[in-house]
Design an enzyme around this catalytic site. Structure first.
Site, PDB file in Angstrom:
ATOM      1  N   CYS A 154       1.287  -0.899   0.417  1.00 39.94           N
ATOM      2  CA  CYS A 154       0.076  -0.004   0.477  1.00 39.94           C
ATOM      3  C   CYS A 154       0.813   1.215  -0.374  1.00 39.94           C
ATOM      4  CB  CYS A 154      -0.842  -0.203   1.168  1.00 39.94           C
ATOM      5  SG  CYS A 154      -2.201   0.947   1.189  1.00 39.94           S
ATOM      6  N   HIS A 187      -3.737  -5.536   1.331  1.00 42.16           N
ATOM      7  CA  HIS A 187      -3.643  -5.561   2.020  1.00 42.16           C
ATOM      8  C   HIS A 187      -3.901  -7.537   2.465  1.00 42.16           C
ATOM      9  CE1 HIS A 187      -2.300  -2.134   3.664  1.00 42.16           C
ATOM     10  NE2 HIS A 187      -3.580  -1.363   3.404  1.00 42.16           N
TER      11      HIS A 187
END
Length: 503
Positions: free
Chosen positions: A342, A426
């Site tokens: 991310c 994630h």
């Protein structure tokens, strides 16, 4: 018909509210009760995406797993994601609605959300037999009581009995219990049913005289004494523990399957978010995970992880200021494994256009991945499924940055160049087959004779962890009294403890 309910409050932050809430949920569901978790307002950088694309706190997602139900936005209607010391992004019913300073939020916006919070709770109570609510901080924060929507505000609004949890390992638990009640108004005190002692070490009989005195002083009983147990945490809200290394494997770390261990260094960037991504690595026998903030700590690492962050540009500046940026660029050039997740993926790219998060415009990245990032005002909230290294992978995405990949090999909607990997996903390492394949690649690149265990199931470890929480409640709490509390509410006629606070 409205289902039963209970609010688990605490004498302090980190008293064990999340753990006790999850434990009560797992105990109830094992009794055949249809139960759901609830936290009106959560402040955390660790969040999760529900199947309908809503962002909620990871602790509530884990509590939903304890209940064996799918998490929804109803279970955490307000999520605050800090962006610095003075402001937070406000996520309402799973969607971001803006940035507010602490003064602006507590100055009026928070109180206006009470109706939304109570509507969500009422909807859950209309669907489930019981809803176990978690408070935040302490219910006796008298400076914030007027605008409170997560502790006594929601308890009063929904007429919920309140159980106060205290961490005796910190000391001063009796004073904390008494003081918590004595600083509440008469109307609030009427809902505080009693106390639960957490993290007790030793012979419970030595504690009983104090509990009897507390009962005499407050008219409120103890609902149990939970012993200190290693490894009972669930996904963290704000801490920096690696929750599975610190939980299911804290007491007995399995030896490596191969001849070597694998060392993982996680860069402790500012505003680090979803650092729970590395829990699945920590759960692997022979994988050693540590958080680092100095370049020399990368020297012996076989894998360096740059995790997510709520401040990508700030994280870049921090990496450069610490000398970590130079070390990461050097590692990438040498073909030593680096994984960016991310915000960590974004900093590894060529440049970032940010008029949303930092409002700094164009900022150069580390330039080790052929990726350009532009921050969009709308947040991406998805639950992607894909394939990497020949294995099925599931994950979730929470980001404003939109990545344009201009080279390298495809990797989970990101890319890979040599041994530098980047993705917005994630949770990908929780997919067991993919995690093993990835660790084999890392070990080969690092020259380590490491082999992932063939049978480590991250999902099974989580279930085992939640069952241990349920066992703790079942074995050490007065479950008959707890059920009466959930079903019937606070006992009538509880005495007022002066001085109290204004209504």
């Amino acid at each position: 018909m409205t289902g039963g309910g209970l609010l688990v409050a605490g004498t302090t932050s980190d008293a064990g509210k999340s753990v006790v809430t999850a434990g009560i949920c797992r105990w109830l569901v094992r009794q055949g009760v249809k139960v759901a978790p609830f936290k009106a307002q959560n402040m955390s950088l660790n969040s999760f995406v529900t199947r309908e694309g809503a962002e909620i706190g990871r602790a509530q997602a884990m509590q939903a797993q304890a209940c064996r139900v799918e998490p929804t936005a109803l279970m955490n209607p307000v999520l605050l994601k800090p962006g610095g010391e003075q402001s937070s992004q406000v996520v309402l019913l799973g969607k971001p609605v803006g940035e507010l300073s602490a003064r602006g939020y507590h100055g009026g916006r928070q109180q206006r959300l009470l109706g939304t919070v109570l509507d969500c709770l009422a909807e859950l109570r209309g669907t489930y037999d019981a809803v176990i609510c978690e408070g935040a901080g302490s219910p006796a924060e008298i400076n914030l009581r007027r605008t409170d929507i997560v502790n006594m505000g929601v308890a009063r609004g929904a007429r919920l009995p309140v159980l106060v949890v205290g961490d005796i390992d910190r000391g001063g638990v009796f004073a904390s219990f008494f003081g918590t009640v004595a600083l509440l108004s008469r109307e609030d005190q009427e809902l505080v049913a009693g106390f639960l002692v957490n993290k007790f070490r030793g012979d419970v009989s030595l504690l009983e005289p104090g509990l009897d005195l507390l009962h005499g002083l407050t008219g409120r009983r103890s609902y149990g004494v939970l012993p200190y147990r290693h490894g009972l945490g669930i996904d963290e809200e704000d801490g920096l523990r690696v929750s599975l290394r610190g939980t299911v494997r804290e007491s007995d770390v399995a030896p490596p399957v191969g001849e070597d261990v694998l060392r993982v260094a996680v860069c402790a960037v500012p505003l680090m978010s979803n650092f729970t991504d590395v829990d699945a690595l920590a759960a692997e026998p022979g994988v050693v995970v540590r958080f680092v903030d100095r370049p020399e700590e990368l020297a012996d690492a076989d894998l360096v992880v740059v995790p997510g962050t709520r401040g990508t540009v700030r994280a870049l500046e921090w990496l450069r200021g610490r000398g970590l940026a130079e070390a990461l660029v050097r590692r990438a050039a040498e073909g030593r494994p680096v994984l960016g997740i991310c915000g960590g993926f974004q900093v590894l790219g060529e440049h970032i256009e940010d008029e949303v998060e930092s409002r700094r415009g164009r900022v150069d990245g580390l330039g080790v991945l052929p990726v350009r990032v532009r921050f969009a005002r709308e947040k991406t909230l998805t639950r992607p499924v894909g394939e990497a290294l020949g294995q099925r992978v599931e994950g979730y995405e929470i980001h404003h940055g939109v990545a344009t990949v201009e080279g390298g090999d495809p990797f989970l909607d990101g890319c890979r160049v040599g041994q530098t990997w980047g993705t917005h996903w994630h949770g990908s390492l929780e997919s067991d087959g993919f995690r093993r394949a990835f660790l084999r690649e890392v070990a080969a690149a690092a020259g380590r004779r490491f082999a992932p265990a063939p049978d480590t199931s991250f999902a099974a470890l989580r279930e085992e962890q939640l069952d241990r929480l349920g066992d703790l409640i079942e074995q050490h709490a007065d479950t008959d009294a707890l059920w009466r509390l959930i079903e019937s509410g606070a006992p009538p006629g509880l005495p007022f403890i002066p001085p109290g606070a204004p209504a």
